[in-house]
Design a protein around this motif. Structure first.
Motif: not given
Length: 283
Positions: A255-261
């Motif tokens: 989730w954090a990867r998708g959000f920062t991406a």
């Protein structure tokens, strides 16, 4: 990992810091576990003992808002362990509100803990990390990449930390120190509970911002209800400590990867770091 390697971690009485200290000790690191009040070390020592790692935990008092406290803790740690091989900047504090209503005091307080504290710990430990060709890991947040409503002070501080570390990384690399930032999303830990927010009072005091604040809080509570555990987030910190070639930027969940991406096309920071390395090349 050689048993003689030593890591200093700030903010280890609860949450990610506690879990990172236990995880690093279990992985073979000698851990200088720092906190403002060493009297709160009971849970840390108990959890380390449960996995057979209590002997690797060495509790020290360190208040990241007090330069003298930082200098004293670093001096004791380096004397006892013959230097430092890694530092994890983890201590932090949240604040919820908006500038028109809350004023400047919460902003200044958030910057003292979340930004200036990180800078001061970094300044105090860099000579030791340079000597050991060590690594500097800082727990930031997805809020250091994506600004979020009613988190102006917190996000500003975390944005500042991310900018500071991104700028420092190439300079530190030139003297053999690896710099990384670890970006959690929502984490189920005492970090949220420790803010002791009186939600009805906060909403009432928000005046015209009250309805929007209530909507934000409702969403945030739902998010933290499905949050990653502190142990899961801390596992990423330990992975960065152990990695032969750690990235500059790493998130602790999909989730954090998708959000920062959604904001960063260069998710692991490699393109920016490659550019900065070119800037520092000697001819």
């Amino acid at each position: 990992m050689a048993a003689s390697k030593t890591v200093l971690i700030t903010g280890t009485s609860t949450g990610i810091g506690l879990a990172a200290a236990v995880g690093a000790a279990r992985a073979g690191w000698d851990v200088v576990a720092t906190m403002r009040d060493p009297g709160k070390a009971g849970r840390l020592l108990a959890e380390a003992g449960a996995v057979g790692a209590a002997g690797r935990i060495h509790v020290e008092r360190l208040d990241v808002t007090d330069a003298a406290s930082i200098a004293s803790a670093v001096a004791r740690a380096t004397a006892a362990h013959d230097g430092l091989d890694a530092v994890v900047n983890n201590a932090g504090a949240g604040v919820v509100g908006t500038i028109e209503v809350g004023g400047m005091e919460p902003v200044r307080a958030a910057m003292e803990v979340n930004y200036f504290g990180v800078v001061e710990v970094t300044r105090a430990t860099m000579p030791h990390l340079r000597a050991s060709k060590g690594r500097l890991v800082t727990v930031t947040s997805v809020g250091g990449v994506v600004g979020q409503p009613f988190n102006e002070a917190y996000c500003a501080a975390k944005f500042a930390v991310e900018g500071f570390m991104e700028a420092l990384a190439s300079v530190a690399a030139a003297v053999g120190v690896r710099v990384s930032v670890v970006e959690p999303g929502a984490v189920a830990s005492e970090f949220v509970a420790s803010q002791r927010i009186d939600i009805p009072a906060l909403v009432a005091e928000a005046g015209p911002y009250g309805p929007a604040l209530q909507s934000y809080i409702d969403r945030a509570l739902q998010s933290f209800g499905n949050a990653q555990s502190a142990e899961e987030a801390a596992a990423t910190v330990v992975e960065v400590l152990e990695a032969e070639d750690p990235p500059f930027r790493v998130q602790t969940s999909e989730w954090a990867r998708g959000f920062t991406a959604s904001k960063l096309a260069d998710v692991d920071g490699s393109a920016v770091q490659a550019m900065m390395a070119q800037w520092l090349e000697t001819r």
